[in-house]
Design an enzyme around this catalytic site. Sequence first.
Site, PDB file in Angstrom:
ATOM      1  N   GLY A   1     -28.562  12.385   4.781  1.00  0.00           N
ATOM      2  CA  GLY A   1     -28.381  12.124   3.342  1.00  0.00           C
ATOM      3  C   GLY A   1     -29.654  12.378   2.556  1.00  0.00           C
TER       4      GLY A   1
ATOM      5  N   GLY B   1     -30.286  10.240  -4.052  1.00  0.00           N
ATOM      6  CA  GLY B   1     -30.584   8.812  -4.061  1.00  0.00           C
ATOM      7  C   GLY B   1     -31.808   8.409  -3.255  1.00  0.00           C
TER       8      GLY B   1
ATOM      9  N   TYR C   1      -5.730  -1.714   3.312  1.00  0.00           N
ATOM     10  CA  TYR C   1      -6.932  -1.003   2.893  1.00  0.00           C
ATOM     11  C   TYR C   1      -7.464  -1.619   1.607  1.00  0.00           C
ATOM     12  CZ  TYR C   1     -10.159   2.485   1.174  1.00  0.00           C
ATOM     13  OH  TYR C   1     -11.307   3.090   0.714  1.00  0.00           O
TER      14      TYR C   1
HETATM   15  N1  LIG Z   1     -27.361   2.404  -3.873  1.00  0.00           N
HETATM   16  C1  LIG Z   1     -27.183   1.152  -3.485  1.00  0.00           C
HETATM   17  O1  LIG Z   1     -27.159   0.222  -4.304  1.00  0.00           O
HETATM   18  C2  LIG Z   1     -27.011   0.821  -2.019  1.00  0.00           C
HETATM   19  C3  LIG Z   1     -26.879  -0.533  -1.666  1.00  0.00           C
HETATM   20  C4  LIG Z   1     -26.713  -0.859  -0.326  1.00  0.00           C
HETATM   21  C5  LIG Z   1     -26.686   0.150   0.623  1.00  0.00           C
HETATM   22  N2  LIG Z   1     -26.809   1.455   0.248  1.00  0.00           N
HETATM   23  C6  LIG Z   1     -26.757   2.493   1.294  1.00  0.00           C
HETATM   24  O2  LIG Z   1     -27.825   3.392   1.099  1.00  0.00           O
HETATM   25  C7  LIG Z   1     -27.478   4.670   1.636  1.00  0.00           C
HETATM   26  C8  LIG Z   1     -27.880   5.769   0.663  1.00  0.00           C
HETATM   27  O3  LIG Z   1     -27.114   5.624  -0.497  1.00  0.00           O
HETATM   28  P1  LIG Z   1     -27.578   6.099  -1.955  1.00  0.00           P
HETATM   29  O4  LIG Z   1     -27.470   4.901  -2.829  1.00  0.00           O
HETATM   30  O5  LIG Z   1     -28.831   6.863  -1.909  1.00  0.00           O
HETATM   31  O6  LIG Z   1     -26.320   7.033  -2.327  1.00  0.00           O
HETATM   32  P2  LIG Z   1     -26.188   8.585  -2.726  1.00  0.00           P
HETATM   33  O7  LIG Z   1     -27.158   8.950  -3.782  1.00  0.00           O
HETATM   34  O8  LIG Z   1     -24.732   8.766  -3.004  1.00  0.00           O
HETATM   35  O9  LIG Z   1     -26.579   9.323  -1.378  1.00  0.00           O
HETATM   36  C9  LIG Z   1     -25.707   9.310  -0.267  1.00  0.00           C
HETATM   37  C10 LIG Z   1     -26.055  10.470   0.635  1.00  0.00           C
HETATM   38  O10 LIG Z   1     -25.119  10.480   1.720  1.00  0.00           O
HETATM   39  C11 LIG Z   1     -24.592  11.794   1.827  1.00  0.00           C
HETATM   40  N3  LIG Z   1     -23.264  11.821   2.421  1.00  0.00           N
HETATM   41  C12 LIG Z   1     -22.136  11.260   1.957  1.00  0.00           C
HETATM   42  N4  LIG Z   1     -21.103  11.601   2.743  1.00  0.00           N
HETATM   43  C13 LIG Z   1     -21.591  12.384   3.730  1.00  0.00           C
HETATM   44  C14 LIG Z   1     -21.010  13.060   4.829  1.00  0.00           C
HETATM   45  N5  LIG Z   1     -19.700  13.022   5.080  1.00  0.00           N
HETATM   46  N6  LIG Z   1     -21.819  13.788   5.634  1.00  0.00           N
HETATM   47  C15 LIG Z   1     -23.140  13.862   5.387  1.00  0.00           C
HETATM   48  N7  LIG Z   1     -23.753  13.266   4.355  1.00  0.00           N
HETATM   49  C16 LIG Z   1     -22.974  12.531   3.521  1.00  0.00           C
HETATM   50  C17 LIG Z   1     -24.558  12.301   0.400  1.00  0.00           C
HETATM   51  O11 LIG Z   1     -24.372  13.702   0.370  1.00  0.00           O
HETATM   52  P3  LIG Z   1     -23.658  14.405  -0.922  1.00  0.00           P
HETATM   53  O12 LIG Z   1     -24.635  14.268  -2.041  1.00  0.00           O
HETATM   54  O13 LIG Z   1     -23.431  15.791  -0.457  1.00  0.00           O
HETATM   55  O14 LIG Z   1     -22.396  13.644  -1.161  1.00  0.00           O
HETATM   56  C18 LIG Z   1     -25.921  11.834  -0.064  1.00  0.00           C
HETATM   57  O15 LIG Z   1     -26.925  12.687   0.395  1.00  0.00           O
HETATM   58  C19 LIG Z   1     -25.991   4.602   1.959  1.00  0.00           C
HETATM   59  O16 LIG Z   1     -25.815   4.422   3.348  1.00  0.00           O
HETATM   60  C20 LIG Z   1     -25.511   3.361   1.235  1.00  0.00           C
HETATM   61  O17 LIG Z   1     -24.407   2.742   1.855  1.00  0.00           O
HETATM   62  C21 LIG Z   1     -26.996   1.805  -1.055  1.00  0.00           C
END
Ligand SMILES: NC(=O)c1ccc[n+]([C@@H]2O[C@H](COP(=O)([O-])OP(=O)(O)OC[C@H]3O[C@@H](n4cnc5c(N)ncnc54)[C@H](OP(=O)(O)O)[C@@H]3O)[C@@H](O)[C@H]2O)c1
Length: 307
Positions: free
Chosen positions: A39, A43, A183
């Site tokens: 990822g 983000g 779900y």
């Molecule tokens: N933001 C928050 O408040 C928060 C809070 C708690 C936990 N988290 C965790 O933090 C992590 C990063 O999240 P973020 O907030 O930075 O979100 P984000 O900006 O949406 O980034 C998510 C990343 O995961 C990639 N991804 C999604 N589906 C995928 C797949 N099938 N195969 C490969 N890559 C995939 C996305 O790629 P694309 O751009 O191509 O979709 C993107 O690079 C996640 O695990 C999330 O659950 C976030």
Amino acid sequence: MSLLATFKGKGPSGFGYGSTAEDVTSGLDLSGRTILLTGCNSGIGKETLRVLAKRGAHVIAAARTVEKAQSACDEVGGETTPVACELSEPASVQACAAQVIESGLPLGAIICNAGIMALPTLNQKHGYELQFFTNHIGHFILVTSLLDSLADQGRVVMVSSDAHNGAPREGIQFDNLTGEREYGAWANYGQSKLANVLFANGLAKRLEGTGKTANSLHPGVIHTNLSRSMNPIARGAIAIAGPLVLKSIGEGAATQCYLAVHPSVEGVAGKYFSDSNVGRSSRHGRDEEMAAKLWDVSEQIVAEVTA
Ligand SMILES: NC(=O)c1ccc[n+]([C@@H]2O[C@H](COP(=O)([O-])OP(=O)(O)OC[C@H]3O[C@@H](n4cnc5c(N)ncnc54)[C@H](OP(=O)(O)O)[C@@H]3O)[C@@H](O)[C@H]2O)c1
């Protein structure tokens, strides 16, 4: 710095809510260290890529497509290798692992950061609910394929969420991994994030005595593309309130960078971190039997979908 950081102090690690990825890696020379990150193009993953590369690490940067990974790498500079890893396609994950193995580079850390959140309706891949399949099974395949590539003190870092507390009452619904019986957008996201915690704990146990470790973490709440599946009103509210009440991207990327490279975490395993300090996961997150069952069931699923 986010506004909330002003009111929150630091923990025993010397870091806290307001510490950024730059803060927790300050003064560290990571040259010679290779880190695999999923990822990387969005983000907190993109910030993790930027900061680890800035500190001299060689980051193997994974995104759904090599083009997305390449463009993130081009933006941050430093020593990076873009790779494709579509977590919901086992063949893509296996190809990514094979590429890493082929490089012969020992991995100082694997940061399982990629994820999807709160899909409003049931989506499936290979017959399984998509959040569970992407967030857990995809990373399970990646990490278990690469255990021999982990360096002697190598660390597996599972990016979970406090949302794992919202998993179904019984924890992992082993009889409903298709999502067809029931779900819920948040319950199923919570289940997938509980799986991240349980996988880290199960792996930590298997790695005991090797010097290699696994931990999980909550990064905080950060305004990123993760909210793309939420309804427009909720997203609008987050966009407005975000700068006041949420972590900045730099603060959000801190805990995973801390766990991946900070010297004080060496040898620490099977813990759940928050704000770059040891935190407390849910009751289910600490359930060893559930972790063991999840491992067995995940192996069965992988055997089935890769046959
Ligand atoms: N933001 C928050 O408040 C928060 C809070 C708690 C936990 N988290 C965790 O933090 C992590 C990063 O999240 P973020 O907030 O930075 O979100 P984000 O900006 O949406 O980034 C998510 C990343 O995961 C990639 N991804 C999604 N589906 C995928 C797949 N099938 N195969 C490969 N890559 C995939 C996305 O790629 P694309 O751009 O191509 O979709 C993107 O690079 C996640 O695990 C999330 O659950 C976030």
